[in-house]
Design a protein around this motif. Structure first.
Motif, PDB file in Angstrom:
ATOM      1  N   THR A  54      14.856   8.546  -4.719  1.00 16.07           N
ATOM      2  CA  THR A  54      15.108   8.873  -3.317  1.00 16.07           C
ATOM      3  C   THR A  54      14.351  10.114  -2.867  1.00 16.07           C
ATOM      4  OG1 THR A  54      16.891   9.286  -1.706  1.00 16.07           O
ATOM      5  CG2 THR A  54      17.110  10.332  -3.860  1.00 16.07           C
ATOM      6  N   ILE A  55      14.151  10.218  -1.571  1.00 23.28           N
ATOM      7  CA  ILE A  55      13.825  11.486  -0.935  1.00 23.28           C
ATOM      8  C   ILE A  55      15.120  11.937  -0.274  1.00 23.28           C
ATOM      9  CG2 ILE A  55      12.451  12.682   0.801  1.00 23.28           C
ATOM     10  CD1 ILE A  55      10.262  10.631   0.391  1.00 23.28           C
ATOM     11  N   PRO A  56      15.758  12.983  -0.775  1.00 29.23           N
ATOM     12  CA  PRO A  56      17.068  13.377  -0.248  1.00 29.23           C
ATOM     13  C   PRO A  56      16.991  13.718   1.238  1.00 29.23           C
ATOM     14  CG  PRO A  56      16.577  14.533  -2.307  1.00 29.23           C
ATOM     15  CD  PRO A  56      15.313  13.858  -1.876  1.00 29.23           C
ATOM     16  N   PRO A  57      18.100  13.563   1.960  1.00 29.24           N
ATOM     17  CA  PRO A  57      18.108  13.938   3.382  1.00 29.24           C
ATOM     18  C   PRO A  57      17.619  15.361   3.587  1.00 29.24           C
ATOM     19  CG  PRO A  57      20.132  12.783   2.796  1.00 29.24           C
ATOM     20  CD  PRO A  57      19.388  13.018   1.508  1.00 29.24           C
ATOM     21  N   GLY A  58      16.664  15.509   4.473  1.00 27.82           N
ATOM     22  CA  GLY A  58      16.090  16.816   4.746  1.00 27.82           C
ATOM     23  C   GLY A  58      15.016  17.245   3.765  1.00 27.82           C
ATOM     24  N   GLY A  59      14.750  16.418   2.757  1.00 24.41           N
ATOM     25  CA  GLY A  59      13.758  16.764   1.748  1.00 24.41           C
ATOM     26  C   GLY A  59      12.387  16.220   2.077  1.00 24.41           C
ATOM     27  N   ASP A  60      11.393  16.702   1.346  1.00 22.08           N
ATOM     28  CA  ASP A  60      10.014  16.259   1.533  1.00 22.08           C
ATOM     29  C   ASP A  60       9.476  15.467   0.349  1.00 22.08           C
ATOM     30  OD1 ASP A  60       9.702  17.579   4.034  1.00 22.08           O
ATOM     31  OD2 ASP A  60       9.394  19.474   2.978  1.00 22.08           O
ATOM     32  N   HIS A  61      10.108  15.618  -0.812  1.00 22.89           N
ATOM     33  CA  HIS A  61       9.559  15.051  -2.032  1.00 22.89           C
ATOM     34  C   HIS A  61      10.498  14.042  -2.687  1.00 22.89           C
ATOM     35  CE1 HIS A  61       7.167  19.000  -2.124  1.00 22.89           C
ATOM     36  NE2 HIS A  61       6.333  18.028  -1.819  1.00 22.89           N
ATOM     37  N   LEU A  62       9.871  13.087  -3.346  1.00 18.76           N
ATOM     38  CA  LEU A  62      10.601  12.055  -4.078  1.00 18.76           C
ATOM     39  C   LEU A  62      11.261  12.648  -5.312  1.00 18.76           C
ATOM     40  CD1 LEU A  62      10.824   8.783  -4.247  1.00 18.76           C
ATOM     41  CD2 LEU A  62       9.129   9.052  -6.063  1.00 18.76           C
ATOM     42  N   THR A  63      12.498  12.244  -5.586  1.00 14.73           N
ATOM     43  CA  THR A  63      13.169  12.596  -6.827  1.00 14.73           C
ATOM     44  C   THR A  63      13.560  11.315  -7.550  1.00 14.73           C
ATOM     45  OG1 THR A  63      15.397  12.659  -5.861  1.00 14.73           O
ATOM     46  CG2 THR A  63      14.097  14.700  -5.805  1.00 14.73           C
ATOM     47  N   MET A  64      13.627  11.392  -8.872  1.00 14.67           N
ATOM     48  CA  MET A  64      13.910  10.200  -9.663  1.00 14.67           C
ATOM     49  C   MET A  64      14.689  10.583 -10.916  1.00 14.67           C
ATOM     50  SD  MET A  64      11.179   7.326 -11.013  1.00 14.67           S
ATOM     51  CE  MET A  64      10.240   8.515 -11.988  1.00 14.67           C
ATOM     52  N   GLN A  65      15.755   9.824 -11.187  1.00 13.49           N
ATOM     53  CA  GLN A  65      16.535  10.012 -12.404  1.00 13.49           C
ATOM     54  C   GLN A  65      16.004   9.023 -13.443  1.00 13.49           C
ATOM     55  OE1 GLN A  65      20.841  10.155 -11.718  1.00 13.49           O
ATOM     56  NE2 GLN A  65      20.457  10.695  -9.571  1.00 13.49           N
ATOM     57  N   GLY A  66      15.006   9.504 -14.207  1.00 18.89           N
ATOM     58  CA  GLY A  66      14.213   8.618 -15.047  1.00 18.89           C
ATOM     59  C   GLY A  66      15.002   7.809 -16.049  1.00 18.89           C
ATOM     60  N   ARG A  67      15.941   8.428 -16.772  1.00 22.98           N
ATOM     61  CA  ARG A  67      16.671   7.705 -17.815  1.00 22.98           C
ATOM     62  C   ARG A  67      17.519   6.576 -17.223  1.00 22.98           C
ATOM     63  NH1 ARG A  67      17.618   9.137 -22.974  1.00 22.98           N
ATOM     64  NH2 ARG A  67      16.905  11.270 -22.549  1.00 22.98           N
ATOM     65  N   ALA A  91       0.845  -1.203   0.000  1.00 24.11           N
ATOM     66  CA  ALA A  91       0.000   0.000   0.000  1.00 24.11           C
ATOM     67  C   ALA A  91       0.869   1.236   0.000  1.00 24.11           C
ATOM     68  CB  ALA A  91      -0.930   0.009   1.218  1.00 24.11           C
ATOM     69  N   ASP A  92       0.509   2.201  -0.824  1.00 23.31           N
ATOM     70  CA  ASP A  92       1.261   3.451  -0.877  1.00 23.31           C
ATOM     71  C   ASP A  92       0.358   4.609  -1.255  1.00 23.31           C
ATOM     72  OD1 ASP A  92       4.133   3.295  -0.244  1.00 23.31           O
ATOM     73  OD2 ASP A  92       4.181   1.765  -1.813  1.00 23.31           O
ATOM     74  N   VAL A  93       0.614   5.757  -0.636  1.00 28.80           N
ATOM     75  CA  VAL A  93      -0.033   7.011  -1.002  1.00 28.80           C
ATOM     76  C   VAL A  93       1.080   7.956  -1.464  1.00 28.80           C
ATOM     77  CG1 VAL A  93      -1.466   8.933  -0.213  1.00 28.80           C
ATOM     78  CG2 VAL A  93      -1.918   6.629   0.629  1.00 28.80           C
ATOM     79  N   TYR A  94       1.508   7.765  -2.699  1.00 25.31           N
ATOM     80  CA  TYR A  94       2.641   8.539  -3.215  1.00 25.31           C
ATOM     81  C   TYR A  94       2.295   9.997  -3.441  1.00 25.31           C
ATOM     82  CZ  TYR A  94       6.689   5.553  -3.732  1.00 25.31           C
ATOM     83  OH  TYR A  94       7.799   4.807  -3.469  1.00 25.31           O
ATOM     84  N   SER A  95       1.006  10.310  -3.507  1.00 25.04           N
ATOM     85  CA  SER A  95       0.635  11.714  -3.633  1.00 25.04           C
ATOM     86  C   SER A  95       1.091  12.522  -2.423  1.00 25.04           C
ATOM     87  CB  SER A  95      -0.878  11.850  -3.821  1.00 25.04           C
ATOM     88  OG  SER A  95      -1.583  11.291  -2.723  1.00 25.04           O
ATOM     89  N   SER A  96       1.418  11.844  -1.321  1.00 28.26           N
ATOM     90  CA  SER A  96       1.887  12.535  -0.119  1.00 28.26           C
ATOM     91  C   SER A  96       3.369  12.867  -0.175  1.00 28.26           C
ATOM     92  CB  SER A  96       1.589  11.693   1.130  1.00 28.26           C
ATOM     93  OG  SER A  96       2.369  10.500   1.125  1.00 28.26           O
ATOM     94  N   ILE A  97       4.112  12.265  -1.111  1.00 32.30           N
ATOM     95  CA  ILE A  97       5.560  12.520  -1.179  1.00 32.30           C
ATOM     96  C   ILE A  97       6.017  12.998  -2.552  1.00 32.30           C
ATOM     97  CG2 ILE A  97       6.121  10.901   0.681  1.00 32.30           C
ATOM     98  CD1 ILE A  97       6.998   8.873  -1.466  1.00 32.30           C
ATOM     99  N   VAL A  98       5.098  13.136  -3.491  1.00 30.92           N
ATOM    100  CA  VAL A  98       5.444  13.614  -4.831  1.00 30.92           C
ATOM    101  C   VAL A  98       5.190  15.117  -4.919  1.00 30.92           C
ATOM    102  CG1 VAL A  98       4.702  13.573  -7.252  1.00 30.92           C
ATOM    103  CG2 VAL A  98       5.118  11.435  -6.041  1.00 30.92           C
ATOM    104  N   ASP A  99       6.145  15.820  -5.498  1.00 32.04           N
ATOM    105  CA  ASP A  99       5.998  17.245  -5.735  1.00 32.04           C
ATOM    106  C   ASP A  99       5.017  17.441  -6.901  1.00 32.04           C
ATOM    107  OD1 ASP A  99       6.207  19.908  -6.410  1.00 32.04           O
ATOM    108  OD2 ASP A  99       8.398  19.936  -6.507  1.00 32.04           O
ATOM    109  N   PRO A 100       3.862  18.051  -6.667  1.00 28.77           N
ATOM    110  CA  PRO A 100       2.867  18.181  -7.734  1.00 28.77           C
ATOM    111  C   PRO A 100       3.315  19.068  -8.890  1.00 28.77           C
ATOM    112  CG  PRO A 100       2.203  19.446  -5.813  1.00 28.77           C
ATOM    113  CD  PRO A 100       3.388  18.641  -5.395  1.00 28.77           C
ATOM    114  N   THR A 101       4.431  19.789  -8.712  1.00 22.69           N
ATOM    115  CA  THR A 101       4.938  20.636  -9.798  1.00 22.69           C
ATOM    116  C   THR A 101       6.088  19.991 -10.560  1.00 22.69           C
ATOM    117  OG1 THR A 101       6.573  21.794  -8.395  1.00 22.69           O
ATOM    118  CG2 THR A 101       4.323  22.662  -8.430  1.00 22.69           C
TER     119      THR A 101
END
Length: 328
Positions: A197-210, A143-153
């Motif tokens: 990852t969510i970087p240390p101290g960050g709130d949002h998920l980041t991803m290197q897509g390629r 179960a996951d609610v990724y909308s809570s950790i994804v930056d909507p922008t």
């Protein structure tokens, strides 16, 4: 004189899912992102995804999916609840004990964090406990609610992820029983931790897509081949490949490398997006409901996620009807 008993195995006896009621289409996202439906769909295969309403957490979706799985199995109890999630309701304590309590269970309960590989990791861990006799019946929930950790922008992640939950019931049985997990294989590579990852101290998920795409295709292909080989199957023996629904192009590339025709590849990413740990059980439920997988089919489940983590499982599908729930 009787012959030897079949080796014990963990057997899937129930399947349940839960999706939030709110649906967000690509056109909805294009109203505040520099994108459009054609761009999103051509790169991901996604057309829409479900989003939890404010105040709805991972535990809420997990409870609904877990209850549905127990109903599917015709059971009202178990002695292990394992919740695979990247978005627990609290940093401490784990969410699984509260999920168990809300289901009326006094069971061992713990969270497992392996990002998008979480459900396969959970299957493997629960199966080992069931076959060892540590527990008789396990409820494995992704179960996951990724909308809570994804930056909507952030166009890289906001268009990809959706919210949801899926669960299976595992019970002790024999390897020749429909639903038996025949083999699981897991792996990791921590040198790739910064790719998702969510970087240390960050709130949002980041991803290197390629970079994620390249690693996912190679690793999922190798893992699927390995687990099929351990089960004694050739690619021709695989009736259905159920990969983590991260990106349609990843699924297509892995299937091509495995030599599997498109009709043997289960995909529901267009309707739910990437639901992380919930991805594979949601795909199983859809495929079971519309007849793409049937009793006796030989399935390979394969996932890849942050960590980096990956895993595969081989099983023969049981005569199980999924129970699906929709929540606000």
């Amino acid at each position: 004189m009787t012959g030897p008993h079949p080796a014990p195995a963990a057997v899937v006896t129930g399947l349940g899912t839960c999706l939030p009621e709110t649906v967000v289409t690509n056109d909805d996202l294009s109203r505040h992102l520099d994108t459009d439906h054609a761009w999103i769909h051509s790169r991901t295969g996604i057309a829409r995804r479900h989003r939890a309403s404010p105040g709805t957490g991972t535990g809420d979706l997990a409870v609904a999916a877990g209850a549905a799985a127990l109903k599917s199995a015709g059971r009202d109890d178990c002695d292990l609840v394992l919740l695979a999630t990247t978005t627990p309701d609290r940093r401490c304590p784990a969410t699984a004990p509260a999920v168990a309590s809300r289901l009326g269970l006094e069971a061992a309960a713990f969270d497992l964090s392996a990002v998008c590989s979480g459900f396969v990791y959970g299957l493997s861990a629960a199966a080992a406990m069931v076959t060892a006799g540590t527990c008789e019946r396990a409820l494995v929930i992704g179960a996951d609610v990724y909308s809570s950790i994804v930056d909507p922008t952030d166009r890289t992640t906001a268009v990809v992820f959706g919210d949801g939950a899926g669960a299976v019931v595992l019970e002790r049985g024999s390897r020749d029983a429909p639903g038996a997990l025949l083999h699981c294989e897991l792996g990791s590579d921590g040198t790739g931790a910064d790719l998702i990852t969510i970087p240390p101290g960050g709130d949002h998920l980041t991803m290197q897509g390629r970079a994620v795409y390249t690693r996912a295709v190679t690793t999922m292909t190798e893992s699927a081949r390995s687990v099929a080989r351990a089960a004694g199957w050739s690619p021709d023996d695989i009736d259905a490949f159920v990969g983590h629904q991260a990106n349609q192009r990843i699924l297509t590339s892995v299937a091509k490398r495995l030599g599997l025709p498109a009709e043997r590849v289960v995909s529901n990413i267009a309707d739910v997006g990437n639901t992380a740990a919930a991805s594979i059980p949601l795909a199983l439920a859809d495929a079971s409901a519309d007849g793409r997988i049937r009793q006796g089919d030989r399935l390979v489940l394969t996932a890849f996620g942050g960590g980096l983590t990956w895993g595969s499982a081989a099983l023969v599908w049981p005569d199980t009807e999924a129970v699906c729930d929709v929540r606000a």
